[in-house]
Design an enzyme around this catalytic site. Structure first.
Site, PDB file in Angstrom:
ATOM      1  N   HIS A 135       0.899  -1.212   0.110  1.00 31.45           N
ATOM      2  CA  HIS A 135      -0.027   0.045   0.045  1.00 31.45           C
ATOM      3  C   HIS A 135       0.895   1.216  -0.021  1.00 31.45           C
ATOM      4  CE1 HIS A 135      -4.055  -1.792   1.125  1.00 31.45           C
ATOM      5  NE2 HIS A 135      -3.126  -2.771   1.266  1.00 31.45           N
ATOM      6  N   GLU A 139       3.262   0.284   4.089  1.00 35.68           N
ATOM      7  CA  GLU A 139       2.950   1.707   3.412  1.00 35.68           C
ATOM      8  C   GLU A 139       4.187   2.116   3.016  1.00 35.68           C
ATOM      9  OE1 GLU A 139      -0.205   2.587   3.197  1.00 35.68           O
ATOM     10  OE2 GLU A 139      -1.053   1.790   4.946  1.00 35.68           O
TER      11      GLU A 139
HETATM   12 ZN    ZN Z   1      -4.124   1.558   0.970  1.00 31.16          ZN
END
Ligand code: ZN
Length: 262
Positions: free
Chosen positions: A148, A227
């Site tokens: 992500h 992330e």
């Molecule tokens: Zn995401």
């Protein structure tokens, strides 16, 4: 010899590392009376699940995306739309592009790789977080990596962080330890490629533990969510929107996966 030379030149032309050459080159078999050397695929026999963030078309299917699904002792919306850079480059596309690079490289190294989605399209949605969470279970994957990017509006917020599940029975107590190890390996891999830990996540060390993510909670195999950066940071966005930057992210993730499996 000519064939090996051709492989070598091709590899150099494509900017690939020596490991790739070892995986791409045919096994070397030497003559009678001499040692027989075979090039072994470093990740042969390994199964890895790559979860490329959100589907690009999620925002076109609000009813389906907002439907609550099991997420590990509670329910949560099926998925979200994800974020984007200020210039409009979507998280879904970034996660998809990096995931494809990672998958290709892991396959070159001999691994079996499964993706949780197979397209990046405006007319598709999902899968939901419960399906993503369970994606490695039935095939007993060695690990699952969910890719992500974040969307923080905090001033100056930038950098990556890796999220692991906590020791929480009966959901993730069984995978908490190896997942922490995977998180540390992925963090080191990214740092080794010049990426800096997030300056806006508690602790500041690029590692986080969260119990609210179905993608992690429903996994029975070691898993982390990464992330890779903050898409709302101009500095991070510059790297994310460049092919060279994405290749560097992919190399960092592959280094982390390899270190974990070693
Ligand atoms: Zn995401």
């Amino acid at each position: 010899m000519l064939r090996r030379l051709a492989v070598l030149l091709l590899g150099l032309a494509m900017g690939l590392g020596l490991d790739t050459l070892a995986a791409a080159a045919p096994p070397v078999e030497q003559g009678e009376g001499r040692a027989r050397v075979e090039t072994k695929a470093p990740l042969g026999g390994r199964t890895i699940v790559i979860d490329p963030g959100h589907q690009l078309g999620n925002h076109n299917f609000p009813a389906r995306i907002n439907r609550p699904v099991p997420a590990g002792g509670f329910r949560k919306p099926c998925n979200t739309t994800g974020t984007a850079t200020d210039g409009g480059y979507p998280e879904a596309t970034f996660a998809w592009q990096v995931s494809r690079l990672v998958a290709r490289r892991l396959r070159e190294l001999g691994a079996t790789v499964r993706l949780t989605r197979h397209s990046n399209r405006q007319d598709r949605w999902g899968p939901c977080v419960d399906a993503r969470g369970r994606a490695g279970n039935a095939i007993d994957a060695d690990l699952k990596l969910s890719i992500h990017a974040d969307g923080s509006y905090a001033a100056g917020a930038r950098g990556f962080h890796v999220i692991a599940p906590p020791d929480r029975a009966p959901w993730t107590d069984d995978i908490a330890r190896p997942s922490r190890r995977l998180a540390a390996a992925v963090k080191s891999g990214l740092q080794g490629r010049g990426f800096v830990p997030a300056n806006y996540v508690a602790g500041g060390d690029g590692l986080d533990v969260r119990s609210d993510l179905g993608t992690l909670n429903l996994s029975d195999v070691p898993t982390v969510m990464v992330e890779l950066g903050n898409m709302r940071s101009a500095a991070d966005a510059r790297v994310m929107t460049s092919p060279r930057g994405r290749a560097r992210y992919a190399r960092g993730l592959v280094a982390g996966v390899r270190a974990f499996l070693r």
